[in-house]
Design a protein around this motif. Structure first.
Motif, short mmCIF file in Angstrom:
data_model
loop_
_atom_site.label_atom_id
_atom_site.label_comp_id
_atom_site.label_asym_id
_atom_site.label_seq_id
_atom_site.Cartn_x
_atom_site.Cartn_y
_atom_site.Cartn_z
N LEU A 179 -10.09 5.49 -0.98
CA LEU A 179 -10.77 5.32 -2.08
C LEU A 179 -10.49 6.74 -3.02
N ALA A 180 -10.63 7.87 -2.26
CA ALA A 180 -10.28 9.11 -2.92
C ALA A 180 -8.95 9.17 -3.53
N GLY A 240 -5.90 0.77 -3.98
CA GLY A 240 -5.64 0.94 -2.69
C GLY A 240 -6.45 0.53 -1.59
N PHE A 241 -7.88 0.48 -1.87
CA PHE A 241 -8.88 0.16 -0.92
C PHE A 241 -8.90 -1.20 -0.56
N ILE A 242 -8.52 -1.94 -1.93
CA ILE A 242 -8.31 -3.40 -1.37
C ILE A 242 -7.21 -3.96 -0.86
N LEU A 243 -6.09 -3.18 -1.16
CA LEU A 243 -4.92 -3.60 -0.48
C LEU A 243 -4.88 -2.95 1.09
N PHE A 271 0.86 -1.24 -0.04
CA PHE A 271 0.13 -0.01 0.11
C PHE A 271 0.78 1.21 -0.10
N ALA A 272 1.74 1.10 0.93
CA ALA A 272 2.84 2.47 0.87
C ALA A 272 3.72 2.42 -0.34
N ALA A 273 4.04 1.57 -1.26
CA ALA A 273 4.58 1.60 -2.34
C ALA A 273 3.49 2.08 -3.57
N TYR A 286 -14.80 -1.71 7.66
CA TYR A 286 -13.97 -0.96 6.42
C TYR A 286 -14.48 -1.21 5.34
N PHE A 287 -14.84 -2.11 4.74
CA PHE A 287 -15.43 -2.49 3.48
C PHE A 287 -16.86 -2.02 3.22
N VAL A 288 -17.75 -2.02 4.24
CA VAL A 288 -19.22 -1.57 3.97
C VAL A 288 -19.41 -0.42 4.39
N PHE A 289 -18.32 0.42 5.29
CA PHE A 289 -18.68 1.90 5.31
C PHE A 289 -19.02 2.62 4.22
N PRO A 290 -18.24 2.50 3.12
CA PRO A 290 -18.45 3.76 2.07
C PRO A 290 -19.75 3.58 1.41
N LEU A 291 -20.50 2.14 1.42
CA LEU A 291 -21.77 1.64 0.79
C LEU A 291 -22.79 2.47 1.95
N LEU A 292 -22.40 2.55 3.03
CA LEU A 292 -23.48 2.94 4.07
C LEU A 292 -23.67 4.67 4.03
N VAL A 293 -22.72 5.21 3.35
CA VAL A 293 -22.68 6.71 3.50
C VAL A 293 -23.75 7.34 2.89
N PRO A 294 -24.23 6.82 1.33
CA PRO A 294 -25.29 7.35 0.72
C PRO A 294 -26.54 7.05 1.57
N LEU A 295 -26.69 6.03 2.39
CA LEU A 295 -27.95 5.58 3.23
C LEU A 295 -28.12 6.53 4.28
N MET A 296 -26.92 7.26 4.92
CA MET A 296 -26.87 8.11 6.07
C MET A 296 -27.93 9.33 6.15
N ARG A 297 -27.82 10.00 4.92
CA ARG A 297 -28.59 11.22 4.78
C ARG A 297 -30.15 11.03 5.07
#
Length: 441
Positions: free
Chosen positions: A350-351, A357-360, A99-101, A263-274
């Motif tokens: 992700l950004a 990088g997200f998978i690593l 990941f650092a590389a 970690y893996f689910v958090f980005p999927l939950l962001v749109p549902l938070m609003r």
């Protein structure tokens, strides 16, 4: 007075005997090592009150002391060789280094290479220091480490409470620009180290009351402050500890899935938070949502996730949050965006580095949890609870690559793995486990 353990046979050859040399090496080693633990676990939390971003510097100083101890013991070459072997045999370290590389490689497409170099250096540097600690720290050091952690918690908490209650603010008297640097980082460091003390107490099977007392002291500090991140961490850690003791008893394999799942689910939950936040605001909780910055954070996460979708494979480059276009957010006159970072590890990965990088990073977290699953049974639940609680605050709070936080994570995890190498510690002082140096042979 002559040491009665030195026999006539020891003195026959003249000069220092092997036994004399072992005693001397142990004394010198303990002096340097205790200095290292003091710097990292006692001095750093206190100094963080005055300079919240100083943790990595203290980690580096402590590492130099440990390397000096290895050098004086004639074991520096061996320690470095073993460190390289440890990397080659450790899946979490290999994935973290990959990941650092990738972060360094992102210089090729980064819109602001200077920040990419800075944050890639943060990650690589802390990883190198963590590897050194894993190799140089010994199970026989745990008693000293625990004492130094407790000392740091007590002194830092005392100074923080004096300031928070308005009795005396030493920082205000010594630091001219203290108002620009709130106590939040130092309070989170104290809270994290208190959880480490609880984890070590459970892993060792003793002094649990002392660990809980330290955690309660940290909670008193946190809940008398405005550090919502510390409050969340302290609210998360005890139930997580209970959860992992339960899963370890009935379905141990579940323990290793919790942190990676977050970690893996958090980005999927962001749109549902609003919608949920809007509903809470309509029910009369708007002021709470504003004061806790919940709605603002959801907006930040959404903006960065939308930007990440423009470069989904490799991202925009490590540490480039202020230099990427954000939908509906104007850049200032200097071409900088409104937010210094994404306030979330999964979103920032992700950004910065896209799905690669997200998978690593997710692989490194998963491998770390699987490694914890291989620790002695007494160490597993506390370690899982600590890692998951840190990941919770890492997912919703500060910048992912800030050196102070990376150093705190390293300082929190290393003792658990060192203790886990031998299981619960046997009370009493053991002899030094490094042989005499060449001068004593």
């Amino acid at each position: 007075m002559e040491n009665p353990s030195i026999t006539k046979r020891d003195r026959a050859g003249g000069g220092p005997s092997l036994r004399e040399c072992s005693l001397e090496a142990e004394t010198r080693s303990n002096g340097l090592r205790r200095a290292a633990w003091f710097v990292a676990y006692s001095a750093m939390p206190v100094y963080a009150i005055f300079a919240g971003g100083s943790a990595a510097t203290f980690l580096a100083i402590a590492t130099v002391l440990l390397l000096a101890d290895a050098l004086r013991s004639g074991q520096l070459d061996t320690a470095l060789t073993q460190a390289f072997r440890q990397i080659s045999g450790s899946a979490p370290l290999i994935l973290a280094l990959l990941f650092a590389a990738l972060g360094w490689l992102s210089l090729l497409w980064s819109p602001w290479p200077a920040d990419t170099v800075r944050f890639a250096t943060n990650i690589t540097g802390v990883l190198a220091l963590a590897v050194a600690w894993l190799r140089l720290a010994r199970a026989g050091d745990m008693a000293d480490i625990e004492r130094m952690i407790l000392l740091g918690i007590v002194v830092a908490s005392g100074l923080l409470l004096l300031a928070l209650y308005g009795i005396v603010d030493i920082r205000a008297q010594l630091v001219a620009r203290h108002q620009d640097s709130p106590f939040n980082r130092s309070i989170l460091i104290v809270s994290t180290f208190a959880a480490v003390l609880v984890a070590l107490a459970f892993a060792a099977g003793r002094r649990r009351a002392l660990g809980w007392a330290a955690l309660i002291l940290a909670a008193i500090v946190a809940f008398n402050s405005g550090s919502e991140t510390s409050q969340l961490f302290l609210l998360a850690f005890p139930p997580l500890l209970a959860l992992f003791f339960l899963t370890e008893r009935f379905a141990g394999w579940l323990s290793a899935l919790v942190a990676p799942l977050i970690y893996f689910v958090f980005p999927l939950l962001v749109p549902l938070m609003r919608p949920l936040l809007d509903m809470a605001a309509e029910l009369g909780y708007r002021q709470l949502l504003v004061s806790s910055s919940a709605m603002a954070r959801q907006e930040i996460w959404t903006s960065f996730l939308n930007t990440a979708m423009q470069r989904p494979i490799l991202g925009w480059g490590l540490g480039t949050e202020r230099h990427v276009p954000l939908a509906s957010q104007a850049m200032d006159a200097n071409g900088l965006g409104p937010w210094t970072h994404a306030h979330s590890l999964p979103v920032q990965v992700l950004a910065n580095l896209g799905l690669t990088g997200f998978i690593l990073a997710g692989g490194a977290i998963t491998a770390l949890c699987l490694t914890i699953g291989g620790l002695p049974k007494a160490s597993r639940a506390p370690a899982f609870a600590l890692v998951t609680a840190m990941l919770v605050v890492w997912s919703i709070s500060h910048g992912a690559w800030q050196s102070w936080w990376l150093a705190v994570v390293a300082l929190a995890l290393v003792p658990l793995f060192v203790q886990g190498r031998t299981g619960p510690r046997i009370p009493g002082r053991g002899r030094a486990d490094l042989p005499c140096n060449e001068a004593c042979r």
